[in-house]
Design a protein around this motif. Structure first.
Motif, mmCIF file in Angstrom:
data_model
loop_
_atom_site.group_PDB
_atom_site.id
_atom_site.type_symbol
_atom_site.label_atom_id
_atom_site.label_comp_id
_atom_site.label_asym_id
_atom_site.label_seq_id
_atom_site.Cartn_x
_atom_site.Cartn_y
_atom_site.Cartn_z
ATOM 1 N N LEU A 1 31.692 29.969 29.379
ATOM 2 C CA LEU A 1 32.103 29.575 30.722
ATOM 3 C C LEU A 1 33.026 30.661 31.217
ATOM 4 C CD1 LEU A 1 32.440 27.617 33.110
ATOM 5 C CD2 LEU A 1 34.361 26.598 31.837
ATOM 6 N N LYS A 2 32.672 31.280 32.323
ATOM 7 C CA LYS A 2 33.475 32.360 32.899
ATOM 8 C C LYS A 2 34.115 31.841 34.182
ATOM 9 C CE LYS A 2 33.071 37.297 33.891
ATOM 10 N NZ LYS A 2 32.146 38.434 33.925
ATOM 11 N N ILE A 3 35.426 31.964 34.267
ATOM 12 C CA ILE A 3 36.181 31.565 35.459
ATOM 13 C C ILE A 3 36.720 32.831 36.102
ATOM 14 C CG2 ILE A 3 38.145 30.262 36.347
ATOM 15 C CD1 ILE A 3 37.791 28.331 33.993
ATOM 16 N N LEU A 4 36.303 33.053 37.358
ATOM 17 C CA LEU A 4 36.671 34.266 38.099
ATOM 18 C C LEU A 4 37.454 33.893 39.351
ATOM 19 C CD1 LEU A 4 33.136 34.650 37.622
ATOM 20 C CD2 LEU A 4 34.240 36.837 37.430
ATOM 21 N N PRO A 5 38.245 34.820 39.873
ATOM 22 C CA PRO A 5 38.928 34.552 41.140
ATOM 23 C C PRO A 5 37.952 34.699 42.309
ATOM 24 C CG PRO A 5 39.457 36.756 40.392
ATOM 25 C CD PRO A 5 38.602 36.123 39.321
ATOM 26 N N SER A 6 38.019 33.777 43.255
ATOM 27 C CA SER A 6 37.225 33.913 44.488
ATOM 28 C C SER A 6 37.901 34.898 45.428
ATOM 29 C CB SER A 6 37.097 32.570 45.201
ATOM 30 O OG SER A 6 36.394 31.667 44.402
ATOM 31 N N VAL A 7 39.220 34.953 45.345
ATOM 32 C CA VAL A 7 40.027 35.843 46.173
ATOM 33 C C VAL A 7 40.959 36.611 45.252
ATOM 34 C CG1 VAL A 7 41.728 35.935 48.036
ATOM 35 C CG2 VAL A 7 39.946 34.178 48.065
ATOM 36 N N GLY A 8 41.105 37.881 45.484
ATOM 37 C CA GLY A 8 41.991 38.682 44.653
ATOM 38 C C GLY A 8 41.282 39.211 43.423
ATOM 39 N N ASP A 9 42.067 39.755 42.500
ATOM 40 C CA ASP A 9 41.466 40.393 41.338
ATOM 41 C C ASP A 9 41.980 39.839 40.013
ATOM 42 O OD1 ASP A 9 44.013 41.390 41.464
ATOM 43 O OD2 ASP A 9 43.436 43.487 41.567
ATOM 44 N N SER A 10 42.613 38.650 40.048
ATOM 45 C CA SER A 10 43.174 38.094 38.828
ATOM 46 C C SER A 10 43.166 36.571 38.873
ATOM 47 C CB SER A 10 44.605 38.595 38.639
ATOM 48 O OG SER A 10 45.231 37.952 37.562
ATOM 49 N N VAL A 11 42.939 35.958 37.695
ATOM 50 C CA VAL A 11 43.058 34.502 37.595
ATOM 51 C C VAL A 11 44.450 34.116 37.107
ATOM 52 C CG1 VAL A 11 40.613 34.027 37.236
ATOM 53 C CG2 VAL A 11 42.068 34.475 35.262
ATOM 54 N N GLY A 12 45.236 35.097 36.693
ATOM 55 C CA GLY A 12 46.580 34.845 36.196
ATOM 56 C C GLY A 12 46.957 35.870 35.143
ATOM 57 N N ASP A 13 48.016 35.568 34.402
ATOM 58 C CA ASP A 13 48.525 36.498 33.402
ATOM 59 C C ASP A 13 48.283 36.011 31.984
ATOM 60 O OD1 ASP A 13 49.559 38.270 35.285
ATOM 61 O OD2 ASP A 13 51.506 37.251 35.342
ATOM 62 N N MET A 14 48.119 36.963 31.087
ATOM 63 C CA MET A 14 48.077 36.699 29.657
ATOM 64 C C MET A 14 49.403 37.198 29.104
ATOM 65 S SD MET A 14 45.589 38.411 26.754
ATOM 66 C CE MET A 14 45.799 40.041 27.424
#
Length: 126
Positions: free
Chosen positions: A57-70
């Protein structure tokens, strides 16, 4: 990983990215922040060069270039995550098929259904 604590991570040698274990507990609450228009979900196959491939399952941002931080362990070092990928086995595929969400389209659920049919003949983790 974007607020999700993971003790183990697989490295997909096909594309040099991490595959996270799908959450076992509190799945709905962990996935809830990603069930917004700011994210897109898709089901794909791991790209490893070995004999074992698993659905992810791949979760990508619809807007921007990041889903968050690791954040790396105790060092506190943070790295922006362009997407999240979760390993899917039998139990996870069944969970996602039954999940009432608009984030997965019919084609994604069809991939998971085919995986469940093929799981006896495929060499996959799960």
């Amino acid at each position: 990983f974007c607020g999700i604590v993971c003790r183990n991570v697989m490295i997909d040698n096909g594309c040099n990215t991490c595959i996270l274990p799908f959450p076992k507990d509190n799945r709905n609450s962990i996935l809830a922040p990603f069930q917004k228009a700011a994210y897109t979900w898709e089901v794909a196959w791991s790209g490893g060069t070995g004999a074992i491939h698993c659905p992810v399952l791949k979760i990508l941002p619809s807007v921007g270039d990041s889903v968050g931080d690791m954040q790396f362990g105790i060092t506190g070092y943070k790295k922006s995550m362009p997407f999240l990928r979760f390993h899917l086995g039998r139990e996870e595929a069944e969970f996602l098929i039954s999940l009432k969400t608009k984030m997965l389209v019919k084609a994604d659920k069809d991939v998971l259904r085919r995986f469940l049919v093929d799981i006896g003949t495929r060499n996959v983790l799960g």
